[in-house]
Design a protein around this motif. Sequence first.
Motif, short mmCIF file in Angstrom:
data_model
loop_
_atom_site.label_atom_id
_atom_site.label_comp_id
_atom_site.label_asym_id
_atom_site.label_seq_id
_atom_site.Cartn_x
_atom_site.Cartn_y
_atom_site.Cartn_z
N PHE A 1 0.70 -1.28 0.42
CA PHE A 1 0.48 -0.01 0.06
C PHE A 1 0.67 1.54 -0.34
CE2 PHE A 1 -2.85 -3.23 2.02
CZ PHE A 1 -4.01 -3.11 1.45
N THR A 2 2.25 1.07 -0.06
CA THR A 2 3.16 1.90 -0.16
C THR A 2 2.91 2.78 -1.56
OG1 THR A 2 3.85 1.54 1.75
CG2 THR A 2 5.56 2.81 1.10
N LYS A 3 2.60 4.15 -0.79
CA LYS A 3 3.24 5.08 -2.44
C LYS A 3 4.73 4.43 -2.93
CE LYS A 3 2.02 8.58 -4.51
NZ LYS A 3 1.78 10.66 -4.43
N TYR A 4 4.52 4.30 -4.53
CA TYR A 4 5.55 4.06 -5.11
C TYR A 4 6.71 2.95 -4.66
CZ TYR A 4 5.06 8.66 -6.30
OH TYR A 4 4.40 10.19 -6.67
N GLU A 5 5.69 1.83 -3.64
CA GLU A 5 6.61 1.54 -2.86
C GLU A 5 6.58 -0.77 -3.73
OE1 GLU A 5 9.62 -0.86 -0.97
OE2 GLU A 5 8.72 0.39 -0.39
N ARG A 6 7.12 -1.90 -5.01
CA ARG A 6 6.91 -2.46 -5.48
C ARG A 6 7.46 -3.77 -5.19
NH1 ARG A 6 7.09 -1.98 -11.40
NH2 ARG A 6 5.25 -3.02 -10.52
N ILE A 7 6.78 -4.85 -5.32
CA ILE A 7 6.96 -5.85 -4.84
C ILE A 7 7.45 -6.46 -5.63
CG2 ILE A 7 6.10 -8.23 -3.69
CD1 ILE A 7 6.13 -5.18 -1.60
N SER A 8 7.09 -6.89 -6.68
CA SER A 8 7.33 -7.27 -8.66
C SER A 8 7.91 -6.42 -9.13
CB SER A 8 5.87 -8.53 -8.49
OG SER A 8 6.29 -9.08 -8.25
N HIS A 9 8.90 -7.06 -10.28
CA HIS A 9 9.83 -5.62 -10.75
C HIS A 9 9.28 -6.47 -12.28
CE1 HIS A 9 11.11 -2.94 -7.80
NE2 HIS A 9 11.18 -4.14 -7.48
N ASP A 10 8.74 -7.54 -12.62
CA ASP A 10 8.64 -8.31 -13.69
C ASP A 10 7.71 -7.95 -14.42
OD1 ASP A 10 7.30 -9.37 -11.70
OD2 ASP A 10 6.90 -11.24 -12.64
N VAL A 11 6.21 -7.28 -13.72
CA VAL A 11 5.08 -7.02 -14.26
C VAL A 11 5.39 -5.44 -13.98
CG1 VAL A 11 3.15 -6.83 -13.61
CG2 VAL A 11 4.18 -8.80 -12.96
N GLU A 12 5.26 -5.13 -15.30
CA GLU A 12 4.46 -3.60 -15.04
C GLU A 12 4.06 -2.32 -14.42
OE1 GLU A 12 3.73 -0.88 -18.99
OE2 GLU A 12 5.24 -2.65 -20.12
N GLY A 13 4.03 -0.99 -13.19
CA GLY A 13 3.28 -0.89 -12.65
C GLY A 13 4.05 0.44 -12.67
N THR A 14 3.16 1.39 -11.26
CA THR A 14 3.38 2.74 -10.47
C THR A 14 3.66 2.81 -9.28
OG1 THR A 14 1.35 3.84 -10.92
CG2 THR A 14 2.98 3.73 -12.85
N GLY A 15 3.21 1.82 -8.75
CA GLY A 15 3.31 1.41 -6.92
C GLY A 15 2.29 2.49 -6.72
N VAL A 16 1.26 3.43 -7.45
CA VAL A 16 0.54 4.19 -7.31
C VAL A 16 -0.92 3.38 -7.14
CG1 VAL A 16 -0.64 6.38 -7.73
CG2 VAL A 16 1.54 6.13 -8.02
N GLY A 17 -1.15 2.64 -7.38
CA GLY A 17 -2.04 1.78 -7.72
C GLY A 17 -3.05 1.40 -6.30
N LEU A 18 -2.73 0.35 -5.40
CA LEU A 18 -2.93 0.24 -4.16
C LEU A 18 -3.32 0.90 -3.25
CD1 LEU A 18 -1.79 -3.56 -3.60
CD2 LEU A 18 -4.35 -2.69 -4.19
N HIS A 19 -1.77 2.32 -2.98
CA HIS A 19 -1.62 3.24 -2.79
C HIS A 19 -3.16 3.95 -2.44
CE1 HIS A 19 -0.10 6.73 -0.20
NE2 HIS A 19 -0.64 7.26 -1.51
N LEU A 20 -3.66 4.64 -3.80
CA LEU A 20 -4.70 5.27 -3.92
C LEU A 20 -5.94 4.57 -3.69
CD1 LEU A 20 -5.70 7.64 -6.12
CD2 LEU A 20 -6.65 6.10 -7.95
#
Lengths: 359, 119
Positions: free
Chosen positions: A308-327
């Motif tokens: 849920f932390t902004k810009y934090e990403r667990i998996s890096h094999d998938v495209e993402g911004t780290g914003v979705g769950l934070h939002l």
Amino acid sequence: MQSKNQQINALIELNDELENYFRNTIIPQLFVDANLILRKFTPPAMKQFKLHHQDIGKSITEIKDNFRFPTIIENIEHVIKTGELLEKEIQTIDMRWYQMNILPYLVQKEDKNNGVIITFVDITLRIRDLKEQEKLIMEHELLLDTISHDIKTPLTSLTLTIEMLKKTPEKGMIKFPALLEKIENGLHKIKGIVTDLTDSRKTDQHYKSVEELLDIEQVLEDVRLTLAPQILESKASIRWYITYSEILFVRRKLRSVLYNLISNSIKYRDKQRNPEIIIKTFTEDDFFVISVADNGRGINKEDTDKIFTKYERISHDVEGTGVGLHLVREIVNLSGGKIVVDSTPGNGTTFKIYLKNHQ
Amino acid sequence: MAKIFVLEDDRDIREVVEWILVYEDYEVVSFENVNDFMSRDIRELPDLFILDVMLPDGSGLEVCNQLRSESLQDHIPIIIMSAHASLEQVSTGCKADAFIQKPFELDFFLNKIRTSIHS
């Protein structure tokens, strides 16, 4: 004989073409003859005006109420009489807007009007958009007026004070501290206006949101459409079992919550199997709960807070911004709800969204 | 010494205007809202009224119209000052002798006052 057959065939062909045309027209259209008998209509007309096949051959005066537009008979008669095309925007009594065209149906051989073709183009949405635009423009103008008016007041005192300060040596210095105070006041007021503006942009304008009674299935359908390419590509199956379907919430926000959760379920799928996503609703205490369960790769226990932390990403094999769950968490928490994650790595994840039930 | 009545709700503007006018040897009486202004001693007549438009309890334009309708003071010049974008819009609201748009320069302001009082 031969030529008569040919003539009949030609007529059948023409009739087929006409039938075909009417069947495949996507706008409501009617053909009414000179005796005001309804001769043909398109399928959309049938749906829009609740017409039945039995209505063909009836006088339009018998079914005029279906059109929810009182002067339609007068308009048709006028066109038949004058042979002039009639175009106008009409509002039916069920408050929908149409662009209605009544065209004379000319029989060339006899050079007379043998009826009319009536076309209805639904412009309800366009009218609504235009009204909305008008309202926005008005609000914008009003806002600009208010801002400039509010700024001009401190500008006036600032201008006068500074000019007076320039004159103080000749007029004596007694007022000097008082004048400085006026300058500070002016600056303070302008700063206040700027703060108000940026704050109100953050809260009202940008996130202008009105709660409404939502049908969760409608929102899910919206999300499914938005994610259609990803669903197709991943061969995901999405099912929902909705026992409680109505919730008071901001549509855009709920859509965003569901979109992010479902989109994540697809993104972080287990490559060994097709994604399966199951959405359920139920109530628990004072909460309306939406659960989104998947058979994805799952989240390790130590990572569940990080997601849920902004810009934090667990998996890096998938495209993402780290914003979705934070939002998602921001939206849910700000509304007085909470979000709970239950996950087994390798098995799947269930997100439960608890929304305050105001009903 | 000419006497000026000022009706302005913004404290900073009101006070600075008062100081300026006092420096210019005018006698000044200020009011911060329509109510105060209306309860003034009606027998005391100034040589000029300066009215702001948007006031917390009314409009300077209404005050202007009222002054114009009372025979005792209908000859006294009135200056309207406003922060509105359109002076035209404001000027159709009442028959004032001058309209000035905020913010304004000090000399411009004093000139308007001088011409209004002497005309």
